[in-house]
Scaffold this motif. Structure first.
Motif, PDB file in Angstrom:
ATOM      1  N   VAL A 146       0.814  -1.502  -0.075  1.00 49.00           N
ATOM      2  CA  VAL A 146       0.207  -0.019  -0.091  1.00 49.00           C
ATOM      3  C   VAL A 146       1.047   1.270  -0.107  1.00 49.00           C
ATOM      4  N   LEU A 147       1.960   1.278   0.818  1.00 46.83           N
ATOM      5  CA  LEU A 147       2.724   2.581   0.914  1.00 46.83           C
ATOM      6  C   LEU A 147       3.577   2.645  -0.412  1.00 46.83           C
ATOM      7  N   GLU A 148       3.747   1.526  -0.935  1.00 43.37           N
ATOM      8  CA  GLU A 148       4.646   1.557  -2.205  1.00 43.37           C
ATOM      9  C   GLU A 148       3.680   2.157  -3.348  1.00 43.37           C
ATOM     10  N   ALA A 149       2.630   1.713  -3.522  1.00 43.86           N
ATOM     11  CA  ALA A 149       1.318   2.041  -4.357  1.00 43.86           C
ATOM     12  C   ALA A 149       1.379   3.615  -4.118  1.00 43.86           C
ATOM     13  N   VAL A 150       1.140   4.158  -2.726  1.00 43.56           N
ATOM     14  CA  VAL A 150       1.092   5.613  -2.856  1.00 43.56           C
ATOM     15  C   VAL A 150       2.135   6.518  -3.252  1.00 43.56           C
ATOM     16  N   GLU A 151       3.432   6.045  -2.866  1.00 43.12           N
ATOM     17  CA  GLU A 151       4.751   6.660  -3.321  1.00 43.12           C
ATOM     18  C   GLU A 151       4.773   6.792  -4.708  1.00 43.12           C
ATOM     19  N   THR A 152       4.301   5.699  -5.285  1.00 44.12           N
ATOM     20  CA  THR A 152       4.387   5.743  -6.827  1.00 44.12           C
ATOM     21  C   THR A 152       3.241   6.392  -7.598  1.00 44.12           C
ATOM     22  N   GLY A 153       2.402   6.966  -6.755  1.00 46.05           N
ATOM     23  CA  GLY A 153       1.253   7.572  -7.434  1.00 46.05           C
ATOM     24  C   GLY A 153       0.049   6.673  -7.963  1.00 46.05           C
ATOM     25  N   LYS A 154       0.259   5.347  -7.905  1.00 43.75           N
ATOM     26  CA  LYS A 154      -0.880   4.449  -8.103  1.00 43.75           C
ATOM     27  C   LYS A 154      -2.186   4.752  -7.400  1.00 43.75           C
ATOM     28  N   VAL A 155      -1.867   4.894  -6.133  1.00 47.51           N
ATOM     29  CA  VAL A 155      -2.894   5.278  -5.191  1.00 47.51           C
ATOM     30  C   VAL A 155      -2.800   6.248  -4.390  1.00 47.51           C
ATOM     31  N   LYS A 156      -3.997   7.129  -3.938  1.00 46.65           N
ATOM     32  CA  LYS A 156      -3.783   8.479  -3.121  1.00 46.65           C
ATOM     33  C   LYS A 156      -4.603   8.235  -1.903  1.00 46.65           C
ATOM     34  N   TRP A 157      -4.186   8.882  -0.921  1.00 52.90           N
ATOM     35  CA  TRP A 157      -4.781   8.577   0.750  1.00 52.90           C
ATOM     36  C   TRP A 157      -6.022   9.120   0.457  1.00 52.90           C
ATOM     37  N   ASP A 158      -6.382   9.997   0.008  1.00 52.16           N
ATOM     38  CA  ASP A 158      -7.847  10.715  -0.179  1.00 52.16           C
ATOM     39  C   ASP A 158      -8.708   9.832  -1.053  1.00 52.16           C
TER      40      ASP A 158
ATOM     41  N   SER B 102      -4.241 -11.254   2.253  1.00 51.70           N
ATOM     42  CA  SER B 102      -3.997 -10.089   2.687  1.00 51.70           C
ATOM     43  C   SER B 102      -3.738 -10.045   4.009  1.00 51.70           C
ATOM     44  N   THR B 103      -4.504 -10.669   4.862  1.00 49.87           N
ATOM     45  CA  THR B 103      -4.903 -10.332   6.226  1.00 49.87           C
ATOM     46  C   THR B 103      -4.194 -11.249   7.212  1.00 49.87           C
ATOM     47  N   GLY B 104      -3.798 -12.372   6.909  1.00 50.97           N
ATOM     48  CA  GLY B 104      -3.184 -13.348   7.726  1.00 50.97           C
ATOM     49  C   GLY B 104      -4.068 -14.383   8.402  1.00 50.97           C
TER      50      GLY B 104
ATOM     51  N   SER C 273      -7.965  -4.330   5.203  1.00 54.36           N
ATOM     52  CA  SER C 273      -7.019  -4.898   4.637  1.00 54.36           C
ATOM     53  C   SER C 273      -7.416  -5.656   3.339  1.00 54.36           C
ATOM     54  N   ILE C 274      -8.401  -6.341   3.085  1.00 51.41           N
ATOM     55  CA  ILE C 274      -9.059  -6.899   1.996  1.00 51.41           C
ATOM     56  C   ILE C 274      -9.405  -5.829   1.097  1.00 51.41           C
ATOM     57  N   ALA C 275     -10.194  -4.755   1.740  1.00 46.82           N
ATOM     58  CA  ALA C 275     -10.523  -3.719   0.840  1.00 46.82           C
ATOM     59  C   ALA C 275      -9.109  -2.952   0.185  1.00 46.82           C
ATOM     60  N   LEU C 276      -7.950  -2.885   0.954  1.00 42.54           N
ATOM     61  CA  LEU C 276      -6.769  -2.027   0.500  1.00 42.54           C
ATOM     62  C   LEU C 276      -6.284  -3.115  -0.601  1.00 42.54           C
ATOM     63  N   ALA C 277      -6.460  -4.340  -0.472  1.00 38.83           N
ATOM     64  CA  ALA C 277      -5.680  -5.255  -1.564  1.00 38.83           C
ATOM     65  C   ALA C 277      -6.925  -5.043  -2.913  1.00 38.83           C
ATOM     66  N   GLU C 278      -8.002  -4.870  -2.516  1.00 36.99           N
ATOM     67  CA  GLU C 278      -8.853  -4.467  -3.982  1.00 36.99           C
ATOM     68  C   GLU C 278      -8.309  -3.295  -4.565  1.00 36.99           C
TER      69      GLU C 278
ATOM     70  N   GLN D 205     -18.492   4.359   1.550  1.00 35.45           N
ATOM     71  CA  GLN D 205     -17.245   4.857   0.930  1.00 35.45           C
ATOM     72  C   GLN D 205     -16.277   5.477   2.106  1.00 35.45           C
ATOM     73  N   TYR D 206     -15.081   4.535   1.886  1.00 33.55           N
ATOM     74  CA  TYR D 206     -13.944   5.015   2.737  1.00 33.55           C
ATOM     75  C   TYR D 206     -12.811   5.327   2.168  1.00 33.55           C
ATOM     76  N   THR D 207     -11.800   6.244   2.756  1.00 39.59           N
ATOM     77  CA  THR D 207     -10.730   6.666   2.115  1.00 39.59           C
ATOM     78  C   THR D 207      -9.758   5.636   2.402  1.00 39.59           C
ATOM     79  N   VAL D 208      -8.805   5.592   1.422  1.00 38.09           N
ATOM     80  CA  VAL D 208      -7.522   4.921   1.566  1.00 38.09           C
ATOM     81  C   VAL D 208      -6.899   5.122   3.100  1.00 38.09           C
ATOM     82  N   LYS D 209      -6.810   6.145   3.384  1.00 35.89           N
ATOM     83  CA  LYS D 209      -6.056   6.531   4.700  1.00 35.89           C
ATOM     84  C   LYS D 209      -7.048   5.803   5.863  1.00 35.89           C
ATOM     85  N   GLU D 210      -8.316   6.146   5.978  1.00 36.72           N
ATOM     86  CA  GLU D 210      -9.046   5.349   6.806  1.00 36.72           C
ATOM     87  C   GLU D 210      -9.006   3.773   6.859  1.00 36.72           C
ATOM     88  N   LEU D 211      -8.849   3.307   5.797  1.00 36.18           N
ATOM     89  CA  LEU D 211      -8.668   1.836   6.017  1.00 36.18           C
ATOM     90  C   LEU D 211      -7.268   1.423   6.223  1.00 36.18           C
ATOM     91  N   TYR D 212      -6.239   2.329   5.804  1.00 42.83           N
ATOM     92  CA  TYR D 212      -4.972   1.825   6.269  1.00 42.83           C
ATOM     93  C   TYR D 212      -4.606   2.137   7.590  1.00 42.83           C
TER      94      TYR D 212
END
Length: 437
Positions: A74-86, A168-170, A133-138, A114-121
């Motif tokens: 998730v952090l890698e996707a945010v860093e590369t711009g693939k995903v945004k926190w909001d 994605s959860t354990g 966790s599953i939501a973020l995987a999706e 609807q939930y933001t990526v930041k809330e889910l993270y």
């Protein structure tokens, strides 16, 4: 002998015998360090040095420590711009079912909300929320099945050796209400060795240190100001204000399932020194699974690191006591030059091992003549060589070390001009006749 007294002696003997036979044999590999778990490891983060390990290469259940890989992606996707926190996510049927399933760690997620990526993270990192966790995987991969492929690929890129990611959860796949990721078996489990778990944590906090900003929060409001507001309490009980509070603790991830037992990847920092520890399937003194023991034993590992190792400084005096630390110079106006360092040479080792540390002064051979002298001219501040120190004890490393020794540059403390031709010739003649007589 009185029969009752005789029976008492027999009873005492049997109790002692049973105690010796049945109580678990705890690991006492280091002085005052006792760990009762299926596997454990302690790593010094700056060097990657493994200070303690037990059964560290066996793949075992990791439960929600799995989420460290989800966090990484998730952090890698945010860093590369693939995903945004909001960026917002609409709850799928699968996420709704698992986010509201009884007995699973979660924050409730509402259908079609609807939930933001930041809330889910934050829910995943702090509350170990499985639905989040599953939501973020999706969000990152489109489906959890595709995300699992990314998890295993990333593990390969990070050069982990003993691992298997199936969700994605354990969670155990059979606990996912028949909705385990496509391409995985219903009876499959997430697995890693203690060493690889520590390596994943090492990469996570080095590549994305911001993860600790969230992982260090003892509590956090979820969706504050809405009708879904709730206080998320961190599953890490070593954080400030918690039951097993430990000075310097600021992460990282717990895990608990019947398959994996109670697990914990911890990290703590004091005076600029950080350690990572892993405890897998912790047990109490009677060999029973224990959630509390993962924190108690983690504290033992941290104490071992913080109390037994220190940053020891070395100087030229440690190479040769009371020496003037000079090197002869050929063809110079001065016959020798003093050498110095611009900084201290420091190595984190067991304090009592300082006298056994391997310390060496190495002069750059390209600057020496056949007689081992520096060749004039020499400039003040010119690098002459290196002062190195190496721990007398050999350790394994969590990653492949580029260098197992610490080193600093050695410089000339003053300039030495080259003597003129006439003086050099006179000295050469004098040396010639001196050698004859």
């Amino acid at each position: 002998m009185n029969t009752n007294i005789y029976k008492k002696y027999i009873a005492v003997f049997l109790i002692c015998f049973i105690t010796m036979v049945h109580l678990p044999q705890q690991i006492q590999a280091e002085e005052k360090l006792t760990i009762n778990a299926d596997a454990a490891i302690l790593v010094e983060v700056d060097s990657g040095k493994i200070l303690f390990k037990h059964n560290a290469n066996k793949a075992l259940g990791i439960a929600s420590m799995t989420k460290m890989m989800t966090e990484y992606l998730v952090l890698e996707a945010v860093e590369t711009g693939k995903v945004k926190w909001d960026q917002t996510y609409t709850v799928s049927d699968k996420v709704y079912a698992l986010a509201n399933a009884p007995g699973l760690s979660n924050v409730p997620l509402h259908a079609d909300e609807q939930y933001t990526v930041k809330e889910l993270y934050e829910a995943m990192v702090i509350k170990s929320a499985n639905g989040a966790s599953i939501a973020l995987a999706e969000v990152v991969a489109g489906s959890e099945g595709e995300f699992v492929k990314m998890m295993n690929q990333k593990a390969k890129e990070l050069e982990l050796e003993h691992y298997q990611f199936v969700n994605s959860t354990g969670l155990s796949n059979y606990d996912m209400l028949g909705m385990h990721p496509e391409g995985t078996d219903v009876n499959a489990e997430n697995l890693m060795s203690a060493k690889d778990t520590a390596a994943l944590a090492y990469h996570l906090i080095n590549d994305f240190p911001e993860v600790l900003e969230t992982a260090s929060l003892s509590t956090k409001d979820f969706r504050k100001g809405t009708n879904e507001e709730l206080i998320m309490k961190n599953t890490n009980a070593m954080l400030p204000g918690r039951t097993f509070e430990y000075k310097g603790a600021d992460g990282l991830k717990t895990g608990t399932t019947p398959f994996a037992g109670s697990t914990f990847t911890g990290t703590a920092k004091r005076n600029g020194v950080r350690y990572i520890s892993v405890i897998m399937d912790s047990k109490d003194a009677l060999d029973n699974p224990s959630s509390a023991e993962r924190f108690i034993q983690t504290a033992e590992l941290f104490d071992y690191g913080f109390h037994n190792f220190s940053n020891v400084e070395f100087t030229f005096d440690d190479v040769e006591k009371k020496a003037k630390h000079t090197i002869p110079v050929a063809d110079g106006k001065e016959e020798k030059v003093e050498i110095k360092t611009k900084e201290h040479l420091s190595l984190r080792i067991k304090t009592e091992n300082k006298s056994n540390a391997k310390l060496e002064l190495t002069i750059d051979e390209s600057k020496l003549n056949e007689d081992g002298e520096l060749q004039a001219p020499i400039e003040e501040g010119e690098k002459i060589g290196e002062l190195t120190v190496e721990d007398p004890k050999k350790y394994d490393y969590i990653i492949k070390p580029t260098d197992t020794e610490q080193k600093i540059d050695v410089y000339a403390a003053a300039s030495v001009e080259k003597e003129n031709w006439f003086v050099r010739s006179a000295k050469a003649i004098g040396d010639f006749f001196g050698s004859i007589f």
